[in-house]
Design a protein around this motif. Structure first.
Motif: not given
Lengths: 192, 99
Positions: A1-2, A4-14
Motif C-alpha cells: 500500500t502506498v 499520501a495526504k494528496k493524490v492526483g489522478i493524471a492517467v489520460a485514457g484510463n
C-alpha cells in the motif's frame, strides 16, 4: 500500500478506471485516436500543417517519416488500435492537401486512448473525495498541453485553489450548466 | 470490426453510426414553470446525461445501421479487444430495459 495526504489522478485514457476505484463515475468516454508514420522522405514539411475542415494534422520527424493523424474512430475503445475506415479517411485528408504523397507508403500505425469528455474540454479539479484531485478529460489535445496542464495542476495540489487559467475546468460544470462546449456538439463524446 | 445487424446480417462498421452507452435509461425531464425541480431530479438527469461507466471490457452500446436498414442495434462489445459479443434489435432490448 502506498499512502499520501494528496493524490492526483493524471492517467489520460484510463481516468474512469482509476476513478472507479474511488467509487467515482465521470463524464468521460475512452476513445481510440490513431496516428501514423510514413516511410522516411527527404525534408518536405518544415512545420506542422493542420487542415481544419478535415480535422487532420501532418508534420515530418527528424528521421524523415511523416507523422500524421485525424479524427477519432468514434467508438469506446481501450484496444490501442483502430480500424480501416478511419485509416482510409485520414489518408483521404492527406491526399486532399498534399496529393504528391500519393505513392508514399505507410510504415507504422498505432492508437492511443483518449479521455473524451461530455463537452470536449478538460477537467482539472478537486474531486468530492477529500485529498483526491483529478487532471483528465483532455480529449485529443492533451499531449501538447502537458506543460501548462502540469503547471496548473501543481498549483491546485499545492494550494487547494484552482489556478486562474484552469478555474473553469470544474468537475461539477456539467451539473451546473457551465459547460465549455467549443464545438457545440452536446453531451456526445465521440462528436467532440 | 464487423457488426451483425439483426435485419441485414454481418456488415462492416463503416455502415454504422455509433451513439454510445446503451444501458442509459432516458428520463422524462419536467421543465415546470418558475419552480426549480428538486435536487434529486437534477442529480438523476445529470447522471443519465453526463456520467458513464466507460468500462474496459464488455460494453453495452447502441449503433445505428445508417447505410443499411436504418434501425438501431443493441450491441455488446469488448472495448479492450473489439470483439462483438452479441447484437440484437434495440427495440426489443429497450422493452427489456424498461422492465
Amino acid at each position: 500500500t502506498v499512502q499520501a495526504k494528496k493524490v492526483g489522478i493524471a492517467v489520460a485514457g484510463n481516468t474512469s478506471r482509476l476513478a472507479d476505484m474511488a467509487g467515482l463515475r465521470l463524464p468521460i468516454e475512452s476513445h481510440v485516436l490513431q496516428a501514423f508514420v510514413s516511410e522516411a522522405l527527404k525534408p518536405l514539411i518544415p512545420n506542422v500543417i493542420t487542415y481544419g475542415m478535415g480535422h487532420f494534422y501532418i508534420s515530418q520527424s527528424d528521421k524523415g517519416g511523416l507523422v500524421f493523424g485525424g479524427d477519432l474512430d468514434g467508438y469506446n475503445s481501450y484496444a490501442q488500435r483502430g480500424n480501416m475506415p478511419t485509416m482510409e479517411d485520414v489518408a483521404e485528408c492527406a491526399m486532399a492537401i498534399l496529393p504528391g504523397l500519393g505513392r508514399t507508403r505507410m510504415l507504422r500505425s498505432w492508437g492511443g486512448i483518449m479521455d473524451m469528455t461530455m463537452d470536449g474540454s478538460p477537467i482539472i479539479d478537486a474531486t468530492p473525495i477529500d485529498g483526491l484531485y483529478l487532471n483528465g478529460g483532455w480529449c485529443y489535445g492533451g499531449f501538447k498541453a502537458t506543460p501548462g496542464s502540469g503547471f496548473v495542476f501543481a498549483h491546485l495540489l499545492a494550494t487547494d485553489r484552482p489556478h486562474d487559467e484552469a478555474a473553469a475546468f470544474r468537475l461539477d460544470r456539467f451539473r451546473s450548466g457551465a459547460t465549455l462546449d467549443e464545438r457545440g456538439a452536446g453531451p456526445t463524446p465521440n462528436l467532440q | 470490426m464487423r457488426i451483425t445487424c439483426p435485419h441485414c446480417g454481418q456488415r462492416d462498421i463503416s455502415e454504422f453510426t455509433y451513439l454510445g452507452d446503451g444501458s442509459i435509461r432516458t428520463l422524462a425531464l419536467g421543465f415546470g414553470g418558475p419552480d426549480a425541480p428538486p435536487d434529486a431530479e437534477i442529480d438523476a438527469a445529470h447522471d443519465a446525461v453526463f456520467l458513464r461507466d466507460n468500462p474496459r471490457g464488455h460494453h453495452r452500446e447502441l449503433w445505428y445501421h445508417a447505410l443499411g436498414c436504418r434501425q438501431w442495434v443493441d450491441v455488446v462489445r469488448n472495448t479492450a479487444t473489439h470483439d462483438v459479443i452479441s447484437t440484437r434489435a434495440a427495440a426489443a432490448a429497450h422493452v427489456e430495459l424498461e422492465r
